[in-house]
Design an enzyme around this catalytic site. Structure first.
Site, mmCIF file in Angstrom:
data_model
loop_
_atom_site.group_PDB
_atom_site.id
_atom_site.type_symbol
_atom_site.label_atom_id
_atom_site.label_comp_id
_atom_site.label_asym_id
_atom_site.label_seq_id
_atom_site.Cartn_x
_atom_site.Cartn_y
_atom_site.Cartn_z
ATOM 1 N N GLY A 1 -33.194 -46.319 -5.856
ATOM 2 C CA GLY A 1 -33.815 -45.965 -7.134
ATOM 3 C C GLY A 1 -34.900 -44.920 -6.958
ATOM 4 O O GLY A 1 -34.951 -43.930 -7.713
ATOM 5 N N ASN B 1 -40.890 -50.626 -12.359
ATOM 6 C CA ASN B 1 -40.470 -51.620 -11.373
ATOM 7 C C ASN B 1 -41.139 -52.939 -11.720
ATOM 8 O O ASN B 1 -42.275 -52.957 -12.186
ATOM 9 C CB ASN B 1 -40.891 -51.172 -9.962
ATOM 10 N N HIS C 1 -13.211 -46.309 -3.640
ATOM 11 C CA HIS C 1 -13.877 -45.450 -2.647
ATOM 12 C C HIS C 1 -14.372 -46.316 -1.479
ATOM 13 O O HIS C 1 -14.163 -46.003 -0.308
ATOM 14 C CB HIS C 1 -15.049 -44.699 -3.304
ATOM 15 N N ASN C 2 -15.028 -47.409 -1.804
ATOM 16 C CA ASN C 2 -15.570 -48.270 -0.756
ATOM 17 C C ASN C 2 -14.467 -48.907 0.078
ATOM 18 O O ASN C 2 -14.600 -49.042 1.293
ATOM 19 C CB ASN C 2 -16.472 -49.354 -1.366
ATOM 20 N N GLY D 1 -36.174 -49.880 -11.262
ATOM 21 C CA GLY D 1 -35.815 -50.373 -9.925
ATOM 22 C C GLY D 1 -36.150 -49.350 -8.868
ATOM 23 O O GLY D 1 -35.403 -48.384 -8.673
ATOM 24 N N LYS E 1 -15.315 -46.245 -7.818
ATOM 25 C CA LYS E 1 -16.293 -46.402 -6.718
ATOM 26 C C LYS E 1 -15.882 -47.565 -5.804
ATOM 27 O O LYS E 1 -16.020 -47.495 -4.582
ATOM 28 C CB LYS E 1 -17.710 -46.624 -7.278
ATOM 29 N N GLU F 1 -13.433 -46.366 2.412
ATOM 30 C CA GLU F 1 -14.531 -46.271 3.410
ATOM 31 C C GLU F 1 -14.346 -47.350 4.496
ATOM 32 O O GLU F 1 -14.455 -47.075 5.693
ATOM 33 C CB GLU F 1 -15.851 -46.449 2.653
ATOM 34 N N SER G 1 -22.201 -42.674 -4.845
ATOM 35 C CA SER G 1 -22.012 -42.823 -3.399
ATOM 36 C C SER G 1 -22.812 -41.787 -2.634
ATOM 37 O O SER G 1 -22.997 -40.663 -3.095
ATOM 38 C CB SER G 1 -20.536 -42.679 -3.029
ATOM 39 N N GLY G 2 -23.237 -42.181 -1.458
ATOM 40 C CA GLY G 2 -23.942 -41.245 -0.578
ATOM 41 C C GLY G 2 -25.150 -41.863 0.086
ATOM 42 O O GLY G 2 -25.864 -41.189 0.824
HETATM 43 C C1 6PG Z 1 -21.751 -45.511 -0.636
HETATM 44 C C2 6PG Z 1 -21.589 -46.774 0.159
HETATM 45 C C3 6PG Z 1 -22.545 -47.770 -0.345
HETATM 46 C C4 6PG Z 1 -22.799 -48.897 0.629
HETATM 47 C C5 6PG Z 1 -21.714 -49.908 0.649
HETATM 48 C C6 6PG Z 1 -21.480 -50.487 2.000
HETATM 49 O O1 6PG Z 1 -20.743 -45.094 -1.167
HETATM 50 O O2 6PG Z 1 -22.846 -44.968 -0.698
HETATM 51 O O3 6PG Z 1 -20.302 -47.263 0.020
HETATM 52 O O4 6PG Z 1 -22.096 -48.169 -1.590
HETATM 53 O O5 6PG Z 1 -23.059 -48.409 1.878
HETATM 54 O O6 6PG Z 1 -22.161 -50.907 -0.212
HETATM 55 O O7 6PG Z 1 -20.845 -51.657 1.834
HETATM 56 P P1 6PG Z 1 -20.773 -52.768 2.907
HETATM 57 O O8 6PG Z 1 -22.180 -53.282 3.129
HETATM 58 O O9 6PG Z 1 -19.892 -53.769 2.295
HETATM 59 O O10 6PG Z 1 -20.233 -52.150 4.154
#
Ligand code: 6PG
Length: 477
Positions: free
Chosen positions: A15, A33, A192-193, A10, A189, A196, A134-135
């Site tokens: 990726g 891919n 985490h979101n 991917g 994760k 966020e 994440s990041g």
């Molecule tokens: C991360 C972000 C990543 C992404 C989210 C955003 O940790 O790198 O959280 O996973 O930006 O999917 O989610 P939404 O599109 O729902 O805001």
């Protein structure tokens, strides 16, 4: 033929950046891919720089070639859209794999899908790893925060490579950890979101109040956020708020871009997953869920515009002088953020108990110190507070280092919520952060009244304060 240390499937942005990150740390990585031209273009663009960095990128046009290029046990990272595309890739890979091979899903998959895939592959003698990463694009390239779920032996196989590509925490250690079995990595994760979402919502509430009540233009609000990010609110999200607010509108060459962006927030659903899961488990994560709802209501732009003509809500800002309000707001955001973490951590703990996962909140806080979207100075405070208290998993509000912070800053959160609400500016995330704290730390709530009503209309019974057992009253007699 020299075999590759890892394979990656991917080559969309995440990726390709992840593959380049591995290569830049000296790993040889084979990539595949579905559209072969994308693989060729990727190799053309990046293989010589990978070579210079001591690694190698190897393109494969077919699964057989891809699989044969990998050393055993094969470690194959899948970085495709969450959902059925992941199942599709696994189904294509299966005929080529051998017992002991490790398949790693590094996308934002729903943890229950990860659990299912873990068991399906286990039955075939294969290892499946659900890896929360994440990041964003930048993190994938230069260092992300990685939450790994799966079998401990998979972690041992992958640890050196993942430590090499992870971001660093405040002590310079890699932001990667073995979270727990099955779907635990993707679960953490997901939370985490959720956090966020809540933090961004609280920031947007602060932005709205400064804009509406104080009539501040975007650069003036940027100055305030910039100052916040130099203090205890220091974080990636506050850092990026500054350029988002200062950006001029290149298209019209007039004003600021932020004023031209439509107030309709998108989402990919991970915040809603966290909220639904919390509802199912009976855990309150109100600020996270309010942040999800705030995006939902933002999406009904046409209806909002139509209704606003009926009501013409008059805003009557009740404001303190700005220099007095700014420190209050900073403290309120800080207490609000801690409350969001308390909610997310409470959910993690409940799930860990129910799923029999041995999770460690000090370690989870540590890997969020760097690389991820919610990375912040506060995460180091949470990590150290859990570490010093010696408790891996108690309520965040009970951790000694946090008790003093909440005692200090909650009064300002209360003041800000009061002032903002009285002014007619909505503050759902900050308000629920306050209410959550108040309720979670209250000896008595009003639920006795709910119980009385329930027992009246449905004989649902209640417990008493002075003796054990379940009671029912014949209220009508
Ligand atoms: C991360 C972000 C990543 C992404 C989210 C955003 O940790 O790198 O959280 O996973 O930006 O999917 O989610 P939404 O599109 O729902 O805001």
């Amino acid at each position: 033929m020299t075999q590759s240390n890892l394979g990656l499937i991917g080559l969309a942005v995440m990726g390709s950046n992840l593959a380049r990150n591995f290569a830049s740390r000296g790993f040889r990585i084979s990539v595949y891919n579905r559209t072969n031209s994308k693989t060729n273009e990727f190799i053309k663009n990046f293989s010589s720089s990978a070579k210079k960095q001591g690694g190698a990128l190897v393109g494969a046009s077919e699964y057989t070639e891809f699989i044969q290029s990998l050393e055993r046990p094969r470690k194959i990272i899948i970085m495709v859209k969450a959902g059925s595309p992941v199942d599709g890739v696994i189904a294509e890979l299966l005929p080529h794999l051998e017992p002991g091979d490790i398949v790693i899903d590094a996308g934002n998959s729903f943890y229950k899908d990860t659990e299912r895939r873990f068991l399906e592959l286990k039955a075939k003698g294969l290892h499946f790893v659900g890896m929360g990463v994440s990041g964003g694009e930048e993190g994938a390239l230069n260092g992300s925060s990685i939450m790994l779920g799966g079998a401990p032996e998979s972690w041992r196989e992958l640890q050196p490579a993942l430590e090499a590509i992870a971001a660093k925490d405040f002590s310079g250690e890699p932001c990667v950890t073995y979270v727990g079995p099955g779907g635990a990595g993707h679960y953490v994760k997901m939370v985490h979101n959720g956090i966020e979402y809540a933090v961004m919502q609280m920031m947007s509430e602060a932005y709205a109040f400064l804009k509406i009540a104080y009539n501040l233009k975007p650069p003036a609000i940027a100055d305030i956020f910039e100052k916040f990010s130099q203090g205890k609110l220091n974080s990636f999200l506050f850092d990026i708020a500054v350029p988002v607010l200062r950006r001029p509108d290149d298209l019209t060459k007039k004003g600021f871009l932020i004023d031209k962006i439509l107030d309709r927030a998108g989402s990919k659903g991970t915040g809603a997953w966290a909220s639904k899961d919390a509802l199912d488990r009976g855990i309150s994560i109100t600020s996270i869920t309010e942040a999800v709802y705030a995006r939902s209501i933002s999406a009904s732009k046409e209806s909002r515009v139509a209704l606003s003509k009926l009501y013409k809500n008059k805003l009557a800002p009740k404001k303190l002088p700005l220099p007095k309000f700014i420190p209050l707001l900073e403290n309120a955001l800080y207490a609000g953020m801690i409350s969001c973490y308390a909610q997310g951590y409470d959910l993690i703990q409940k799930t860990a108990t129910e799923e029999k996962w041995d999770l460690n909140l000090a370690e989870i806080s540590r890997v969020w110190e760097g690389g991820c979207i919610i990375r912040a100075k506060l995460l180091n405070v949470l990590h150290k507070a859990y570490q010093t208290s010696g408790s891996k998993n108690s309520s965040l509000f009970a951790v000694p280092g946090i008790v003093s912070l909440m005692k200090k800053y909650v009064p300002d959160l209360r003041a800000v919520v009061g002032v903002v609400s009285a002014s007619g500016v909505s503050t759902p995330a900050l308000a629920t952060a306050l209410f959550y704290f108040q309720d979670a730390t209250s000896k008595e709530l009003s639920a006795n009244f709910i119980q009385g009503l329930r027992d009246y209309f449905g004989a649902h019974t209640y417990e008493r304060t002075d003796r054990p057992g379940n009671f029912h009253t014949n209220w009508i007699s």
